[in-house]
Design an enzyme around this catalytic site. Sequence first.
Site, PDB file in Angstrom:
ATOM      1  N   GLU A  36       0.836  -1.204   0.000  1.00 31.34           N
ATOM      2  CA  GLU A  36       0.000   0.000   0.000  1.00 31.34           C
ATOM      3  C   GLU A  36       0.873   1.257   0.000  1.00 31.34           C
ATOM      4  O   GLU A  36       0.577   2.231  -0.708  1.00 31.34           O
ATOM      5  CB  GLU A  36      -0.916  -0.008   1.230  1.00 31.34           C
ATOM      6  CG  GLU A  36      -1.990  -1.083   1.200  1.00 31.34           C
ATOM      7  CD  GLU A  36      -2.695  -1.246   2.537  1.00 31.34           C
ATOM      8  OE1 GLU A  36      -3.925  -1.352   2.532  1.00 31.34           O
ATOM      9  OE2 GLU A  36      -2.004  -1.266   3.575  1.00 31.34           O
ATOM     10  N   ASP A  38       3.991   1.524  -1.170  1.00 35.89           N
ATOM     11  CA  ASP A  38       4.660   1.652  -2.465  1.00 35.89           C
ATOM     12  C   ASP A  38       3.718   2.186  -3.540  1.00 35.89           C
ATOM     13  O   ASP A  38       4.137   2.952  -4.414  1.00 35.89           O
ATOM     14  CB  ASP A  38       5.229   0.298  -2.900  1.00 35.89           C
ATOM     15  CG  ASP A  38       6.378  -0.160  -2.005  1.00 35.89           C
ATOM     16  OD1 ASP A  38       7.017   0.708  -1.387  1.00 35.89           O
ATOM     17  OD2 ASP A  38       6.617  -1.375  -1.913  1.00 35.89           O
ATOM     18  N   GLU A 112      17.773 -11.588  -8.014  1.00 40.22           N
ATOM     19  CA  GLU A 112      17.880 -12.103  -6.652  1.00 40.22           C
ATOM     20  C   GLU A 112      16.552 -11.895  -5.922  1.00 40.22           C
ATOM     21  O   GLU A 112      15.771 -11.018  -6.307  1.00 40.22           O
ATOM     22  CB  GLU A 112      18.952 -11.337  -5.848  1.00 40.22           C
ATOM     23  CG  GLU A 112      20.265 -11.148  -6.524  1.00 40.22           C
ATOM     24  CD  GLU A 112      21.117 -10.093  -5.828  1.00 40.22           C
ATOM     25  OE1 GLU A 112      22.313 -10.055  -6.111  1.00 40.22           O
ATOM     26  OE2 GLU A 112      20.582  -9.325  -4.994  1.00 40.22           O
ATOM     27  N   LYS A 114      14.243 -10.353  -3.010  1.00 43.87           N
ATOM     28  CA  LYS A 114      14.291  -9.124  -2.215  1.00 43.87           C
ATOM     29  C   LYS A 114      13.787  -9.450  -0.809  1.00 43.87           C
ATOM     30  O   LYS A 114      12.628  -9.773  -0.618  1.00 43.87           O
ATOM     31  CB  LYS A 114      13.426  -8.027  -2.832  1.00 43.87           C
ATOM     32  CG  LYS A 114      13.510  -6.698  -2.094  1.00 43.87           C
ATOM     33  CD  LYS A 114      12.668  -5.635  -2.777  1.00 43.87           C
ATOM     34  CE  LYS A 114      12.820  -4.298  -2.061  1.00 43.87           C
ATOM     35  NZ  LYS A 114      12.343  -4.344  -0.674  1.00 43.87           N
ATOM     36  N   ARG A 135      20.888   1.640   7.738  1.00 43.80           N
ATOM     37  CA  ARG A 135      20.882   2.509   6.561  1.00 43.80           C
ATOM     38  C   ARG A 135      20.538   3.946   6.922  1.00 43.80           C
ATOM     39  O   ARG A 135      21.102   4.889   6.377  1.00 43.80           O
ATOM     40  CB  ARG A 135      19.880   1.981   5.523  1.00 43.80           C
ATOM     41  CG  ARG A 135      19.834   2.858   4.262  1.00 43.80           C
ATOM     42  CD  ARG A 135      18.970   2.246   3.165  1.00 43.80           C
ATOM     43  NE  ARG A 135      17.562   2.207   3.528  1.00 43.80           N
ATOM     44  CZ  ARG A 135      16.606   1.826   2.700  1.00 43.80           C
ATOM     45  NH1 ARG A 135      16.903   1.420   1.474  1.00 43.80           N
ATOM     46  NH2 ARG A 135      15.352   1.810   3.082  1.00 43.80           N
ATOM     47  N   CYS A 404     -13.802 -19.732  33.659  1.00 44.02           N
ATOM     48  CA  CYS A 404     -14.190 -19.871  35.071  1.00 44.02           C
ATOM     49  C   CYS A 404     -15.613 -19.435  35.372  1.00 44.02           C
ATOM     50  O   CYS A 404     -16.101 -19.635  36.491  1.00 44.02           O
ATOM     51  CB  CYS A 404     -13.216 -19.089  35.960  1.00 44.02           C
ATOM     52  SG  CYS A 404     -13.337 -17.295  35.756  1.00 44.02           S
ATOM     53  N   CYS A 418     -11.716 -10.893  32.141  1.00 46.89           N
ATOM     54  CA  CYS A 418     -12.277 -11.676  33.231  1.00 46.89           C
ATOM     55  C   CYS A 418     -11.922 -10.987  34.547  1.00 46.89           C
ATOM     56  O   CYS A 418     -10.797 -10.530  34.734  1.00 46.89           O
ATOM     57  CB  CYS A 418     -11.705 -13.097  33.197  1.00 46.89           C
ATOM     58  SG  CYS A 418     -12.131 -14.099  34.640  1.00 46.89           S
TER      59      CYS A 418
END
Length: 659
Positions: A36, A38, A112, A114, A135, A404, A418
Amino acid sequence: MDIILAERRIKELTEQLEYHNNLYYNKDDPEISDYEYDKMLRELEELEKQYPQFKSPLSPTSRVGGMAGEKFSPVVHTVPLESLHDSFSHAEMRDFDRRVREVVPDVTYIVEPKFDGLSVACEYQNGVFVRGSTRGDGITGEDVTDNLMTIKSLPKRIPNAPEFLEVRGEVYMSFKSFEELVKRQEDNDEKPAKNPRNAAAGSLRQKNAKITAQRKLDIFIFNVQQVTGTELKSHRQSLDYLSELGFPTSFYKVCDTIDEALEQIEQIGNSRGEFDYAIDGAVVKVDSFEARRALGSTAKYPKWAEAYKYPPEEKATKLLDIEINVGRTGVLTPVGIFEPVLLAGTTVSRATLHNRDFIEEKGICIGDTVVIRKAGEIIPEVLSVSEHPSDAKPFVFPTVCPSCGSPVVQDDEAATRCTNTDCPAQLMRHMIHFVSRDAMDIDGLGPAFLEQLLKEKLVKSPADLYRLKTDDISAFERKAEKSANNLINSIQKSKDNELYRLVYALGIRNIGLKAAKLLCEHFLTVNDLMNAKAEDFESIDGFGSVMAQSLENYFSLESTKQLIADLKDLGLKMKPSEQKISGGVFEGNTFVLTGTLPTMTRSEASKIIEQNGGKTSSSVSKKTSYVLAGEEAGSKLTKAQKLGIEVISEEQFLSMIDK
């Protein structure tokens, strides 16, 4: 689109992408999928080409989204860590091929996978790993050397190495490790990681490398950034060279035409479900380094590479039923049971429906056909209802706990809980948490054995673990006496654990391991914790009102008081190891610490105070002896000045110790 609408849309997309960049790169907590994001970025690129006059100088299309964080030292990349331009169709990949062949007619490509992880650079001097960095924005990243050291597959020393080598890789978390992490988080009613990529990024950027080590990260090395002492002429040659040096590299294929490259892209896409790691696309790179230099780069992307992004796979299936799971803190979580469907390589038949609000907002009924996908290629999630048959049954959230039978309540966090702290389902998960590695770390007490102990009512609370005897275990387990003795010894050994581990083991809502450590740095004993109020907890840096109220609520319960009393009587440590020195220089004095000190942390200063007979407090009052203030001291300093409390610097503090 007219010019007014175009300007408005460019501004809107720019703001949205900046918002999602910050969540993805800097907070590791995205709200939308990579696909979304990209697609939004591509829309902005196209609009900026048509209307360049409206393009922001800081447009997300012109720079990498991340930035160097403040908790790590900055690292300036000598060779920029560029991002990749994305394609979403075969036609767009053919456009890339056409642009390349205009400059390099006789091109060879390398294709390759990704990887969906966190990009890093690793530097080696004479074969020794000396520095690793994220990076960041491509120019400046963060120094995460210590954390990268914990990744077993990353070589720390390489044989026959060049004088200097910098490589680029992708840190990732395997599906197996991710599932283990999510299970631990769900058992502790913590917010689970959204996908392996963000789990990996958050783990790598931990300030404490020990936490990173526990996350079992891995890495693929896919590029030589720079090298001194050898010459490489092609990407293919560099990948083979990296493999020879012992780096973990992935598979690649040499392709002479774009048709061959597209065929390999499809093959990688079809086999994604076979891997134990996330692949969100394939990368096509020009092989020759000389050709790459001729093609060059834009401000953000290399012109010699293109990433093909796979769309997330979505499938429709029938919702057969909704089950309710009860978590450690009593949260009732609805789980959808579906007709099994093959999705991203595995069969899916269950997915969390989060809470009552999620079911109501999406209008989910039993019998509906729903659209599901795997977030991050691993966690199934329900996107929407695609078909709502007339006989579909609305789901009625239970008013009593299915474990329970006690009443349930909905709290401010949209969670249904609970109200019975002795609920069997809660107790089982509480016990698993109590004995876990980060908590009391009791070897030999796995979930299966704990379940047997609870079933036979040998254990009804964590305190009962310390009442077990060798005969109980050897007879119950039908194991050798030595095995039983080992377990008893492990239980007894845990009594000497640091106080913060016991506090964490108690399983207090919203209190993780880091928060437990901070609590034990500000409060000397469990009694101090039990007597504190919400405002005392909230004065601790990093503690908000929700955490503070959780603590006050927990320690005010009669069941908590009884458990603490039992554990104390059984010999568990109720205060830190460091004992105060009787007659120390600070005896009888109470310190309040505020601001950032020049050479030590506030917790280090607190320990010095406590070891020298003094004590620390989180709030300023007339009983305060000194306020130790550093830079950016806030309201505590102001209050101290109003009350006439003596304010001292770190230098004065250290001179008091010397005297």
